[in-house]
Write a protein that holds these residues in place. Structure first.
Motif, PDB file in Angstrom:
ATOM      1  N   PHE A 122      60.794  27.466  25.422  1.00  0.00           N
ATOM      2  CA  PHE A 122      59.294  27.737  25.412  1.00  0.00           C
ATOM      3  C   PHE A 122      58.702  27.732  24.220  1.00  0.00           C
ATOM      4  N   GLY A 123      57.464  27.180  23.951  1.00  0.00           N
ATOM      5  CA  GLY A 123      56.800  26.810  22.853  1.00  0.00           C
ATOM      6  C   GLY A 123      55.453  27.140  22.960  1.00  0.00           C
ATOM      7  N   GLN A 124      54.669  26.815  21.977  1.00  0.00           N
ATOM      8  CA  GLN A 124      53.026  26.688  22.240  1.00  0.00           C
ATOM      9  C   GLN A 124      52.751  26.135  20.582  1.00  0.00           C
ATOM     10  N   GLU A 125      51.591  25.302  20.556  1.00  0.00           N
ATOM     11  CA  GLU A 125      51.069  24.910  19.504  1.00  0.00           C
ATOM     12  C   GLU A 125      49.459  24.827  19.721  1.00  0.00           C
ATOM     13  N   ALA A 126      48.940  24.630  18.501  1.00  0.00           N
ATOM     14  CA  ALA A 126      47.308  24.679  18.582  1.00  0.00           C
ATOM     15  C   ALA A 126      46.964  23.889  17.381  1.00  0.00           C
ATOM     16  N   LYS A 127      45.762  23.133  17.208  1.00  0.00           N
ATOM     17  CA  LYS A 127      45.129  22.347  16.178  1.00  0.00           C
ATOM     18  C   LYS A 127      44.890  23.247  15.204  1.00  0.00           C
ATOM     19  N   HIS A 128      44.372  24.346  15.448  1.00  0.00           N
ATOM     20  CA  HIS A 128      43.839  25.279  14.347  1.00  0.00           C
ATOM     21  C   HIS A 128      44.133  26.870  14.700  1.00  0.00           C
ATOM     22  N   VAL A 129      44.533  27.574  13.688  1.00  0.00           N
ATOM     23  CA  VAL A 129      44.386  29.027  14.095  1.00  0.00           C
ATOM     24  C   VAL A 129      43.842  29.860  12.897  1.00  0.00           C
ATOM     25  N   THR A 130      43.143  30.984  13.432  1.00  0.00           N
ATOM     26  CA  THR A 130      42.461  31.746  12.214  1.00  0.00           C
ATOM     27  C   THR A 130      42.996  33.319  12.831  1.00  0.00           C
ATOM     28  N   ILE A 131      43.474  33.938  11.502  1.00  0.00           N
ATOM     29  CA  ILE A 131      44.044  35.400  11.937  1.00  0.00           C
ATOM     30  C   ILE A 131      43.169  36.232  10.906  1.00  0.00           C
ATOM     31  N   THR A 132      42.574  37.190  11.279  1.00  0.00           N
ATOM     32  CA  THR A 132      41.778  38.101  10.418  1.00  0.00           C
ATOM     33  C   THR A 132      42.671  39.631  10.562  1.00  0.00           C
ATOM     34  N   GLY A 133      42.696  40.216   9.592  1.00  0.00           N
ATOM     35  CA  GLY A 133      43.471  41.400   9.364  1.00  0.00           C
ATOM     36  C   GLY A 133      45.006  41.120   9.652  1.00  0.00           C
ATOM     37  N   LEU A 134      45.612  40.111   9.240  1.00  0.00           N
ATOM     38  CA  LEU A 134      46.920  39.861   9.547  1.00  0.00           C
ATOM     39  C   LEU A 134      47.973  40.920   8.718  1.00  0.00           C
ATOM     40  N   ARG A 135      48.786  41.435   9.659  1.00  0.00           N
ATOM     41  CA  ARG A 135      49.841  42.345   9.291  1.00  0.00           C
ATOM     42  C   ARG A 135      51.079  41.694   9.991  1.00  0.00           C
ATOM     43  N   GLN A 136      52.267  41.303   9.066  1.00  0.00           N
ATOM     44  CA  GLN A 136      53.310  41.019   9.883  1.00  0.00           C
ATOM     45  C   GLN A 136      54.507  41.515   8.969  1.00  0.00           C
ATOM     46  N   THR A 137      55.495  41.597   9.917  1.00  0.00           N
ATOM     47  CA  THR A 137      56.853  41.932   9.340  1.00  0.00           C
ATOM     48  C   THR A 137      57.987  40.858   9.282  1.00  0.00           C
ATOM     49  N   ALA A 138      58.528  40.460   8.527  1.00  0.00           N
ATOM     50  CA  ALA A 138      59.311  39.132   8.519  1.00  0.00           C
ATOM     51  C   ALA A 138      60.843  39.127   7.730  1.00  0.00           C
ATOM     52  N   VAL A 139      61.528  38.410   8.152  1.00  0.00           N
ATOM     53  CA  VAL A 139      63.029  38.320   7.622  1.00  0.00           C
ATOM     54  C   VAL A 139      63.229  37.170   6.641  1.00  0.00           C
ATOM     55  N   SER A 140      62.234  36.111   6.836  1.00  0.00           N
ATOM     56  CA  SER A 140      62.318  34.652   5.999  1.00  0.00           C
ATOM     57  C   SER A 140      61.291  34.060   5.959  1.00  0.00           C
ATOM     58  N   THR A 141      60.701  33.394   4.906  1.00  0.00           N
ATOM     59  CA  THR A 141      59.543  32.695   4.580  1.00  0.00           C
ATOM     60  C   THR A 141      60.249  31.121   4.174  1.00  0.00           C
ATOM     61  N   SER A 142      59.752  30.047   4.370  1.00  0.00           N
ATOM     62  CA  SER A 142      60.087  28.952   3.457  1.00  0.00           C
ATOM     63  C   SER A 142      58.681  27.885   3.490  1.00  0.00           C
ATOM     64  N   ALA A 143      58.481  27.156   2.404  1.00  0.00           N
ATOM     65  CA  ALA A 143      57.300  26.348   2.542  1.00  0.00           C
ATOM     66  C   ALA A 143      57.437  25.233   1.845  1.00  0.00           C
ATOM     67  N   GLY A 144      57.028  23.896   1.950  1.00  0.00           N
ATOM     68  CA  GLY A 144      57.207  22.750   1.137  1.00  0.00           C
ATOM     69  C   GLY A 144      56.268  22.988  -0.088  1.00  0.00           C
ATOM     70  N   THR A 145      55.366  23.654  -0.120  1.00  0.00           N
ATOM     71  CA  THR A 145      54.759  24.231  -1.430  1.00  0.00           C
ATOM     72  C   THR A 145      54.098  25.255  -1.143  1.00  0.00           C
ATOM     73  N   PHE A 146      53.996  26.252  -2.023  1.00  0.00           N
ATOM     74  CA  PHE A 146      53.115  27.645  -1.711  1.00  0.00           C
ATOM     75  C   PHE A 146      52.572  27.852  -3.268  1.00  0.00           C
ATOM     76  N   LYS A 147      51.335  27.847  -3.342  1.00  0.00           N
ATOM     77  CA  LYS A 147      50.285  28.039  -4.251  1.00  0.00           C
ATOM     78  C   LYS A 147      49.696  29.578  -4.533  1.00  0.00           C
ATOM     79  N   LEU A 148      50.280  30.167  -5.378  1.00  0.00           N
ATOM     80  CA  LEU A 148      49.878  31.648  -5.626  1.00  0.00           C
ATOM     81  C   LEU A 148      48.993  31.683  -6.680  1.00  0.00           C
TER      82      LEU A 148
END
Length: 210
Positions: free
Chosen positions: A164-190
């Motif tokens: 099972f999966g889902q996808e969308a052309k665009h997503v906006t999340i306001t007030g984002l709060r998440q707990t994660a165990v991993s993150t990867s990115a092609g590029t990450f500009k801080l």
């Protein structure tokens, strides 16, 4: 699934039948329930298993995909997660915090606090155990086979059919709060990066993003 003491019984979990829910408000909430798989995500590195917190005033993403999977520790222990893939994302007032095991200190990383210069990432993949915020999806497909996902970046899909999966052309999340165990990115500009080692606050509690 839990054992007799109420703890997670990972050793007895059938990953293809295990389900988790990533909670977001309103109509999107019912969509974020996923079947678990067996360690296809983030095969390029083993995770520590320690969770960390990420918050942002707003996440604005083009190309979004989500499905269930698991990540693996060095010893091969699987950790069930919901995979969120975003092809390109802007994060406003980004914060990441992680506790130091065995010590009363935390490490925080902050970026994108200037609204005109948000943090930015491409081909972002996050292994999430909990998510909350106000989410809005544009042109979303719910229940799509996770092997056919293509909007969330080149790696944001499951290799085998039937998940099972889902996808969308665009997503906006306001007030984002998440707990994660991993993150990867092609590029990450801080932009405006600030990293700080924090002692407990005046109330004795650890300094975290939320």
């Amino acid at each position: 699934m839990k054992d007799a003491q109420g703890g997670p019984a990972y050793g007895r979990t059938n990953w293809r039948r295990f389900a988790v829910a990533a909670a977001v408000p309103a109509a999107a909430a019912g969509a974020l329930v996923f079947g678990m798989a067996n360690g296809a995500f983030a095969a390029s590195f083993a995770v520590s298993g320690q969770s960390f917190k990420i918050s942002a005033d707003k996440l604005d993403g083009n190309g979004f995909a989500q499905y269930g999977d698991s990540v693996k520790k060095v010893d091969g222990t699987p950790i069930p997660v919901a995979i969120s893939g975003i092809s390109s994302a802007k994060l406003y007032n980004l914060c990441q915090s992680v506790k130091t095991p065995g010590l009363p200190i935390t490490l925080t990383i902050r970026a994108g606090r200037d609204e005109a210069k948000p943090a930015a990432a491409t081909n972002l993949l996050i292994g999430v155990s909990e998510l909350s915020g106000d989410a809005e999806f544009t042109d979303i497909n719910i229940g799509q086979d996770a092997s056919t996902l293509g909007l969330g970046g080149k790696d944001a899909h499951y290799p085998d059919a039937g998940m099972f999966g889902q996808e969308a052309k665009h997503v906006t999340i306001t007030g984002l709060r998440q707990t994660a165990v991993s993150t990867s990115a092609g590029t990450f500009k801080l932009t405006g990066l600030n990293m700080k080692v924090n002692l407990p606050g005046s109330d004795g509690k650890p300094v975290e993003c939320f």
